[in-house]
Scaffold this motif. Structure first.
Motif, PDB file in Angstrom:
ATOM      1  N   SER A 137       5.375   6.900   1.578  1.00 10.24           N
ATOM      2  CA  SER A 137       4.310   7.253   0.310  1.00 10.24           C
ATOM      3  C   SER A 137       3.979   8.649   0.425  1.00 10.24           C
ATOM      4  O   SER A 137       3.952   9.419   1.494  1.00 10.24           O
ATOM      5  CB  SER A 137       3.151   6.013   0.337  1.00 10.24           C
ATOM      6  OG  SER A 137       3.535   4.813   0.091  1.00 10.24           O
ATOM      7  N   GLY A 172       0.402   0.920   0.088  1.00 11.52           N
ATOM      8  CA  GLY A 172       1.665   0.613   0.354  1.00 11.52           C
ATOM      9  C   GLY A 172       2.845   1.483   0.599  1.00 11.52           C
ATOM     10  O   GLY A 172       2.510   2.515   0.619  1.00 11.52           O
ATOM     11  N   SER A 173       4.131   0.954   0.189  1.00 10.51           N
ATOM     12  CA  SER A 173       5.093   1.801   0.303  1.00 10.51           C
ATOM     13  C   SER A 173       5.599   2.212  -1.021  1.00 10.51           C
ATOM     14  O   SER A 173       5.271   1.549  -2.205  1.00 10.51           O
ATOM     15  CB  SER A 173       6.398   0.924   0.976  1.00 10.51           C
ATOM     16  OG  SER A 173       6.222   0.906   2.252  1.00 10.51           O
ATOM     17  N   ASP A 178       2.830  -1.635  -3.439  1.00  9.66           N
ATOM     18  CA  ASP A 178       3.917  -0.676  -3.434  1.00  9.66           C
ATOM     19  C   ASP A 178       4.381  -0.034  -5.018  1.00  9.66           C
ATOM     20  O   ASP A 178       4.121  -0.715  -5.777  1.00  9.66           O
ATOM     21  CB  ASP A 178       5.195  -1.680  -2.927  1.00  9.66           C
ATOM     22  CG  ASP A 178       4.975  -2.185  -1.386  1.00  9.66           C
ATOM     23  OD1 ASP A 178       5.566  -1.329  -0.552  1.00  9.66           O
ATOM     24  OD2 ASP A 178       4.243  -2.906  -1.238  1.00  9.66           O
ATOM     25  N   CYS A 223       1.305  -3.937  -7.402  1.00 10.13           N
ATOM     26  CA  CYS A 223       2.728  -3.251  -7.308  1.00 10.13           C
ATOM     27  C   CYS A 223       3.050  -2.682  -8.774  1.00 10.13           C
ATOM     28  O   CYS A 223       2.532  -3.194  -9.679  1.00 10.13           O
ATOM     29  CB  CYS A 223       3.690  -4.111  -6.778  1.00 10.13           C
ATOM     30  SG  CYS A 223       3.222  -4.706  -5.073  1.00 10.13           S
TER      31      CYS A 223
END
Length: 376
Positions: A231, A245-246, A290, A308
């Motif tokens: 990230s 998140g990623s 994410d 997300c």
């Protein structure tokens, strides 16, 4: 070693951990310097004759490991109503419910992640426990203009690059991992960890109890937060008391509030209850899923939850809950089109030089369906 060990997902916990649990099982949640599953590698569980299953969000320690090690085949370890671990004979496919007759109550204090903010609750203690300082050539780094306070509390991998930085480990250990690149003017207060391949921009300020995950690039000010892998928050702005998140990319000056003006406990949206839940915490900023992109000057209120695959911006404070697949500038937002979202997600994965998961489209479809009611 983790031979004959499986990590199982409790469906109730998986739902409570949304949106962080969409793209990872409970044992793949990041805390301190690693995922929960990786932490178990330091606690041998020899059980050659039995198949062992451990709750994915259970945090290992010597006591809980000893209790699991002592389990006989076809028995289950619980604390209250929560199954912590169970064993079965090789080749059998039993469930904790079928093993109820051999239920053992754990009398210690088991620790497991039940809600996203629990990662932040445990973060400080886990960092202090996991970071193992080691001797390094301090003169090499001083010659590059670095100032390192309490160097005996630091671990710096030989491949890491530091130039003109200040590391203050006097109040907690600092971990600088493999291939980390800290640019000039970076200031880090321990306990803190930069994991493999992460980097900073000029003048980054990293305050205590922060983990910057593998492949992340950060700048501005970050405090008591966990960044999952790959990230970016590369520019100025403040992120505090948050779990990110990623494959997130935050635009310049993206910031969040983490303490209410009246100092009352923070409430956040709970996916498992479909409503706000009082966390009891005085400091809590963002829980961000994410594949989120924020526009410049994006502002998040205390206790915000972002799903997300969102691409969002606003001139004022954004809503405290933004469901997955939201696109646009508030208040004029629309549903993020699936094909466009897939394309953008794949581009971010490729940009970070990672392989695109075969099940990416499948997971996106599941998120789309699960949050349909939230988008309306």
């Amino acid at each position: 070693m983790l031979e004959n060990v499986n990590f199982f997902n409790d469906p109730l916990l998986v739902q409570a951990m949304r949106p962080l649990s969409y793209y990872r099982s409970l044992d793949q949640l990041w805390l301190g310097t690693s995922t929960i599953q990786d932490k178990w590698k330091a606690y041998p569980l020899p059980h050659p004759s039995a198949q062992m299953s451990i709750l994915g969000s259970l945090i290992p320690d010597a006591d809980i490991t000893q209790a699991i090690r002592q389990l006989n085949p076809n028995s289950v370890l619980v604390q209250g109503n929560q199954v912590l671990a169970f064993t079965t004979e090789q080749g059998q496919h039993q469930t904790p419910l079928s093993l109820a007759k051999n239920k053992i109550e754990y009398i210690g204090k088991a620790q497991w992640i039940q809600h996203p903010e629990d990662l932040l609750v445990h973060q400080a203690a886990v960092l202090r426990h996991e970071i193992q300082p080691a001797p390094f050539d301090i003169e090499k780094y001083q010659a590059l203009g670095n100032i390192i306070l309490a160097p005996t509390n630091c671990y710096i991998h030989p491949s890491a690059q530091l130039k003109g930085c200040m590391l203050d480990a006097s109040q907690g250990p600092i971990y600088i991992g493999e291939e980390v690149n800290l640019q000039m003017g970076t200031i880090i207060q321990g306990p803190a960890a930069f994991l493999k391949g992460s980097s900073t921009n000029l003048g980054a300020k990293i305050r205590p109890n922060t983990t910057i995950g593998p492949g992340c690039k950060v700048g501005g000010e970050i405090n008591h937060s966990i960044f999952f892998p790959y990230s970016n928050k590369a520019h100025e702005g403040y992120i505090g008391s948050s779990v990110i998140g990623s494959y997130v990319n935050m635009g310049a000056l993206t910031s969040n509030s983490n303490i209410k003006n009246d100092l009352k406990p923070v409430s956040i949206f709970d996916y498992s209850q479909s409503k706000q839940r009082n966390t009891g915490l005085k400091a809590l900023g963002l829980i961000m899923g994410d594949f989120v992109t924020t526009g410049i000057h994006s502002k998040f209120n205390t206790g915000s939850v972002i799903g997300c695959h969102t691409n969002i911006s606003s001139q004022g404070f954004l809503p405290k809950f933004i469901p997955s697949f939201t696109w646009g500038e508030y208040p004029k937002v629309q549903t993020y089109q699936m094909e466009k979202a897939k394309q953008v997600a794949s581009q971010w994965i490729s940009l970070k030089q990672q392989a695109i998961p075969e099940n990416l489209a499948q997971v996106m479809e599941e998120i789309w369906k699960e949050e349909a009611s939230f988008r309306t």
